[in-house]
Design a protein around this motif. Structure first.
Motif, short mmCIF file in Angstrom:
data_model
loop_
_atom_site.label_atom_id
_atom_site.label_comp_id
_atom_site.label_asym_id
_atom_site.label_seq_id
_atom_site.Cartn_x
_atom_site.Cartn_y
_atom_site.Cartn_z
N ILE A 21 -70.72 -33.77 -4.12
CA ILE A 21 -71.82 -33.23 -4.90
C ILE A 21 -73.11 -33.25 -4.09
CG2 ILE A 21 -70.73 -33.82 -7.08
CD1 ILE A 21 -72.67 -36.16 -7.32
N GLY B 15 -72.77 -38.42 -3.12
CA GLY B 15 -71.51 -38.52 -3.82
C GLY B 15 -71.30 -39.80 -4.59
N ASN B 16 -70.05 -40.08 -4.91
CA ASN B 16 -69.72 -41.33 -5.59
C ASN B 16 -69.17 -42.32 -4.56
OD1 ASN B 16 -67.18 -40.30 -5.11
ND2 ASN B 16 -66.73 -39.85 -7.26
N MET B 17 -68.81 -43.50 -5.02
CA MET B 17 -68.34 -44.53 -4.08
C MET B 17 -67.14 -44.02 -3.29
SD MET B 17 -68.73 -48.16 -6.10
CE MET B 17 -67.98 -47.62 -7.64
N ARG C 49 -68.23 -41.36 -0.58
CA ARG C 49 -69.03 -41.96 0.50
C ARG C 49 -68.15 -42.75 1.46
NH1 ARG C 49 -72.88 -42.94 -3.62
NH2 ARG C 49 -72.21 -45.10 -3.74
N GLY D 211 -71.01 -37.79 -13.71
CA GLY D 211 -71.88 -36.90 -12.97
C GLY D 211 -71.24 -36.25 -11.76
N PHE D 212 -70.14 -36.83 -11.29
CA PHE D 212 -69.44 -36.22 -10.14
C PHE D 212 -68.68 -34.98 -10.62
CE2 PHE D 212 -65.95 -35.72 -7.12
CZ PHE D 212 -66.61 -35.83 -5.91
N ALA E 129 -73.07 -40.46 -10.51
CA ALA E 129 -71.82 -40.08 -9.84
C ALA E 129 -70.70 -41.06 -10.16
CB ALA E 129 -72.04 -40.00 -8.33
N ASP E 130 -71.01 -42.33 -10.34
CA ASP E 130 -70.01 -43.33 -10.73
C ASP E 130 -70.33 -43.83 -12.13
OD1 ASP E 130 -68.21 -43.84 -8.35
OD2 ASP E 130 -70.17 -44.06 -7.41
#
Lengths: 315, 315
Positions: free
Chosen positions: B182, B189-191, B194, A230-231, A148-149
């Motif tokens: 996601i 999710g990503n940072m 979140r 990936g996000f 995701a990151d």
């Protein structure tokens, strides 16, 4: 070759998995066999009255099941006698040549990374999705949810992995690799894409063609391989799924749109680990399972893992 | 009210803009008039044989045009006698009540931020998109391209802006605000997502309902307002446009899918600046221009700018 399958993985397991495995036998090479990991009694019941031993299939009996909703890391550590863990161990030990499952995706990824390990020199593995394009053929999008990151060097590696995949599995000679972005010019986008563009531009490892906007995802005129984090990638594929579902709800369909159906692709290999692993959709039908197994055979026979190792070691 | 329109903005300007303005007059309130900024001779030629002065329209004659491909900041600074700059100055001075244009989007944004300024207390303005949902009505997505890199507090503000917009322009009493992500669980999710989830969860400023996956964007069952960063948001809307175009190419259409047509929405207001500004699509038809002008009237009459100021000052 021996293709291991998690018979207990998926929303409709083991029924759909066993039926899908039987379907797959019609299309697999005559020297390919299937090894089902799971509850032997249940598997034999589904096969009945066919004699499973006459079907180029074997069973490895396991007692536990990792459920769809379980915490991936905990489940993987605690359920040593599960079909999923047993499959990964068999692959690691060389008892099977590939492993496929439609169960808990997180646990499949934990297994891939903790037991099989990431290819040496590669920072992170990723997963991809294939979709139809208007010029005919297909395009590949990656990553679609594992990372995701991302940093620019991760995206660079995805470009390399995607290029190897497109050449060896999709049969595209010199795959055009583009970066998913919100503008065509090099200076467009967010910090990640602007820095990634600089890394990719002019590199000798793959054929970078620049940025692609999502308005061109399905055109096929710009790229064969589309790289993103990936996000964004996960959002793109789930939106495409939603659109495909809308079309079905309205009774629209044609040969092009039917190719958005995940059943046709069956599953996606985890790219960048040391053995062939294919992840299927949780809601897989028998037909989707059959395609997941065929994808595993194709991935192994194309020597994808070795080709990826070579590409990474050349960096 | 007086609605200013950049007659020279858009791929088919001034023709489509002037024809669209004439169309809009049929639907505007009887006390609304249009002020066209641009080349007076060309505008009068398009109007001919109608008498423009009989049409509730005025012309403010300007000599320069900011072209679509020009660098936004440079063009805005150098072309002081352009239709676009003149429109923003007229709005700032109160000679008009709203300004709309389908020209160089970057220059429209530069004008909004440099001349009209961001609402006090707000970090960044944003732009939004409206699309149809299966439960009937529409959903709002923001940001869709103005802020490619965002912090959690930016997304929080977008939730606030979207909530005010949905209440006052879309007529939704207690808009459900969701975060595009996601996965549905808070820790997915990503940072960015979140951390944003933690900021939004339990806040009293708007009705946060949690994460939404892109597979539910068009369902309408989860949210009325969907918040995301400008990178992901731009990818979502351009992918929806691509799908809509594919459907048209294949001859598919129905009342639902027709509502994906940007012509119906006409334009999007820049949310979070001190006066009503609406941006239209560069390829606008006369019909799209007419809707862009009507959106400007609705934005002004709903007192959106004042409502946003109040919401921000309550934070």
């Amino acid at each position: 070759m021996k293709i291991g399958v998690d018979a207990m993985g998926g929303d409709y397991a083991p029924l759909h998995v066993v039926l899908g495995a039987i379907q797959a036998l019609d299309s697999l090479a005559s020297d390919s066999t299937i090894v089902l990991f799971g509850n032997e009694r249940k598997i034999r019941e589904i096969c009945h009255p066919r004699q499973i031993d006459a079907l180029r299939m074997e069973i490895v009996s396991t007692a536990q099941v990792i459920e769809m909703g379980e915490h991936p890391v905990k489940a993987f550590q605690q359920k040593k006698d599960s079909s999923l863990v047993a499959g990964f161990l068999a692959l690691q030990q060389g008892a099977i040549d590939a492993f496929a499952g439609a169960g808990n995706t997180g646990a499949m990824l934990v297994g891939a990374q903790s037991i099989l390990k990431t290819v040496k020199g590669l920072t992170r593995p990723c997963i991809s999705a294939v979709f139809p394009v208007q010029t005919g053929g297909s395009a590949l999008l990656l990553d679609v949810g594992l990372n995701a990151d991302c940093r620019p060097d991760n995206l660079f590696e995805f470009g390399l992995l995607g290029s190897v995949y497109a050449r060896n599995i999709m049969g595209i000679k010199n795959p055009r690799v583009a970066l998913l972005n919100i503008g065509e010019e090099p200076d467009k986008g967010n910090m990640l894409t602007r820095e990634t563009y600089e890394l990719m531009d002019g590199n000798p490892s793959f054929h970078f063609v620049g940025n692609i906007e999502s308005s061109h995802l399905f055109s096929g005129t710009i790229a064969d391989v589309i790289v993103t984090d990936g996000f964004a990638g996960n959002i793109v594929i789930k939106q495409a799924e939603a659109m495909f579902q809308l079309l079905k709800d309205f009774g629209f369909g044609n040969a092009f749109f039917d190719r958005f159906d995940y059943e046709v692709y069956g599953g996606t290999p985890i790219l960048g680990i040391n053995a062939p692993v294919v992840i299927g959709h949780g809601a897989s039908s028998p037909r989707a399972i059959a395609h997941m197994i065929l994808k595993s055979e194709a991935t192994y026979k194309a020597g994808l893992v070795q080709k990826i190792k070579e590409a990474i070691s050349n960096e």
